[in-house]
Design an enzyme around this catalytic site. Sequence first.
Site, PDB file in Angstrom:
ATOM      1  CG  ASP A 333      -2.101  -0.852   1.124  1.00 52.11           C
ATOM      2  OD1 ASP A 333      -2.450  -1.197  -0.010  1.00 52.11           O
ATOM      3  OD2 ASP A 333      -2.692  -1.198   2.158  1.00 52.11           O
ATOM      4  CG  ASP A 629      -4.771  -0.205   5.427  1.00 52.93           C
ATOM      5  OD1 ASP A 629      -5.496  -0.589   4.487  1.00 52.93           O
ATOM      6  OD2 ASP A 629      -4.312   0.949   5.505  1.00 52.93           O
ATOM      7  CG  ASP A 633      -6.415  -4.165   1.781  1.00 46.44           C
ATOM      8  OD1 ASP A 633      -6.651  -4.025   0.569  1.00 46.44           O
ATOM      9  OD2 ASP A 633      -6.077  -3.230   2.529  1.00 46.44           O
TER      10      ASP A 633
END
Length: 904
Positions: A333, A629, A633
């Site tokens: 990310d 997070d 995901d």
Amino acid sequence: MTGAPAVPAPPYRRTSAQVAEELGTDPGRGLTSGEAAARLEREGPNALPAARRRGPLTRFLLQFHSPLIYVLLVSAAVTALLGDRVDAAVIMGVVVANALVGFAQEARAERALAALAAMTRTVTTVVRDGRPRRLPSDSLVRGDLVTLEAGDKVPADLRLVRASELQVDESALTGESAPVAKDPGSALGDAVLADRRNMAYSGTFATYGQGAGIVTATGAATEIGLVHRLVDQATAVRTPLTRKIARFSRVVTVAILALAAVTFAVGVLRGQGVAEMVTAAVALAVGAIPEGLPALVTITLAFGVARMVRRNAIVRRLPAVETLGSTTVICTDKTGTLTRNEMTVTGVAAGGRLYEVTGTGYAPRGEILLDGAPVDAAGHPALHACLLAGLACNDARVTEGERGWTLVGDPTEGALAVSAAKAGAGTGPDGVPERLDTIPFSSERRYMATLHAGGAVYVKGSVERILEMCDAQMGAGGRPEPLDRRAVAELAAAYGEQALRVLALARADAGPEASRLDAPPERPLFLGLQAMHDPPREEAARAVRACRTAGIQVKMITGDHAATARAIGDRIGLRGDVMTGAELAARPAADLPEAVERTAVFARVSPEQKLRLVRALQSRAHVIAMTGDGVNDAPALKQADIGVAMGRGGTEVAKEAADMILTDDDFASIEAAVEEGRGVFDNLVKFIVWALPANIGLGLVLMAAILGGGELPILPVQVLWLNMTAVLVLGLPFAVEPHDDDIMRRPPRDPSLPLLTGPLAARIMLVSSILLAGAFGLFHWEQAHGASLEEARTVVVNVFAVTLLTYMFNCLSLDRPLLWHGVRRNPWIAAGVLALLVVQGVYTYVPGMNEVFGSAPLGGAAWARAVAVAVLSYVLVEVVKRVSLQVRRGARDAVPRGAGKPAD
């Protein structure tokens, strides 16, 4: 006759008001802090009962549960029956010492796991004294008011009092895979667990929407607590490495028993005594068993995991330790991992004017500037309305505590709250009216809307979505005027090129009678844009470079605009084309793996597309570490070889799906964890390559003596002395050996490779052969030149000891010379050398040791011959290493330039 007291109906069969009254709580303000503390004292913490653990005696006895240890125990028993009680006592001493080491290490591991559990315990939002607070879930009590958002783990059994499109994944309890829509509604009848829509149960996950509920049960009294009582103990997961070692131990045990049986049979057939051959077989078995291997594997893994914790990486599943060393691609990310996740609004566009916002972080200190001069937001209606909308359509709160200003909620919403506070918006008589209803943000809607008392509706979301909804904008003077969508889109793109995240804000009027917000507002008034900055972490660029040097590709995956993703990628060293989610979706499945391989930055990617990315890379035989997070995901985290969740900003769903948790949410910690994973594997291989020649060499020496029909060059008690001293004092430093300097300049390890490669196995046999020739040869040479049997055996023991000492320096690096550098970087090596010299001196010269172990004092010439064998071994191994290095370099130089280079 007085009847039995009525049993209260379960919470789901009563209204939320009835539940609140019974529990003595306020459904809007929760408990007071004092009452919560008193209840916690009475009821105990909100924690499931600890799993029943083995007692100390059981754990100690289980240390003997190993095929190798069984052989030693049988050897001790046979030796005792033959009347050699000293040898039997020494064998048992080694076995017990090994058990004590394992017992101590297991106790340490349990303490470490308890500490890790404390570090990763659930934190939840609780309303006490009318204010939301982030508290550990174990401090909850019945009557507490808990708020839930998508991604939260439900911390206790809750009777819901409000819900806005709340959905909960209850598969842990009901087995239903689809999330359940919740409705606090009225009381229910006799509903089964899966149909209790007005309840949320501990251990389940909120996957969508928002809600709040009153705690009705904690700890063992929860529904999942009932299930927990049936679970005695979780099954430990072993790494592929430990499985390989377990198989190795079984094979070695069978081979040793077979060789001992053959040895016994050959000796007896040749006319030697049965007792003598039993002693010989015991000596062979004891000499060939690598007693220290299981303990050293455990200790090395424990040190590696402990180092990972110190470097902010908590390994939840042990297979991650080994797999980390094989990682070839890290998909990460952007927000919070490559950047700081401390969003700060730096620009506001409202009423056709561009404002600058000063100050950083979550402290509401800064000014609003127009053309470089401070302005009062109250005198700029469009600016004031834009800032107020960001504060109203917002679930985050920024508070000042002992550690300064902290955020509770989403960083983006926190930035909007801070920008409003800097301008004084939302305070005084023009404050935010009471919120009545909410349409929460979702990736599908791309906006959030809130309804407030008086009918005001505030909307925030992506620029594209808000522009679709609006026809007019608020002008500088506060009056509506036509909306120039193209100009706004161009301005948003310009912000994006500066790596700024942009949110659009709007306002509508639903009428003073409105109390619910069932649909998006019709044609709201566009108020403006707020652009915010999340700067890259300084260490991220260094970590990206280190990964690429290590042959690991880094791919940034973000939901931001392509321009924002490109700007951040350029800053951290991920340059090149950017692939958007739309482009990814349009790619044929057959072409996708190659396209993904070539691309380093992906923008506007949905969670489903993340999963597709991982699968595409795995189809090209990559080992993937994926960070995440959010709730969505979780599929990608599970699909990846190593799922990495964020410890600070990550949702509980992501943490549950991950193999590893970063306590600081920093990409550099992933790179550090990969380095530690490689180091753990290296140290284990170094120890095995170092230790096996002693066991093989001892077996060969004894086999040669038995087949030759002569005296044993070394007795079982002397073999055990070597295992107690040389292997212990020289083997333990391998567990704390620092990583090789080039560990992150090597390509990733192929997980399909065996534990020991062909060259390493050949090296083990080389040193074993040197030990056979040196020890067996010197044994006969010493006797031929007048030495006693005891003196000759003492020479053999010292040949093994000093050769293991010099060979240890060979093994500090398996392919490069590291003699003195190795001592300097690992002081335990010098301590081990000194300890070995002391204990061998005691073994050789102390009379009491001579009597117990059958040793005898040696002269300088005998020592010189033993040292000569050790030096010869060291030189030959170094020559082999140097030749191998030259061969590898020649092969590498022969590869055409650019061939085999991993794609960026």
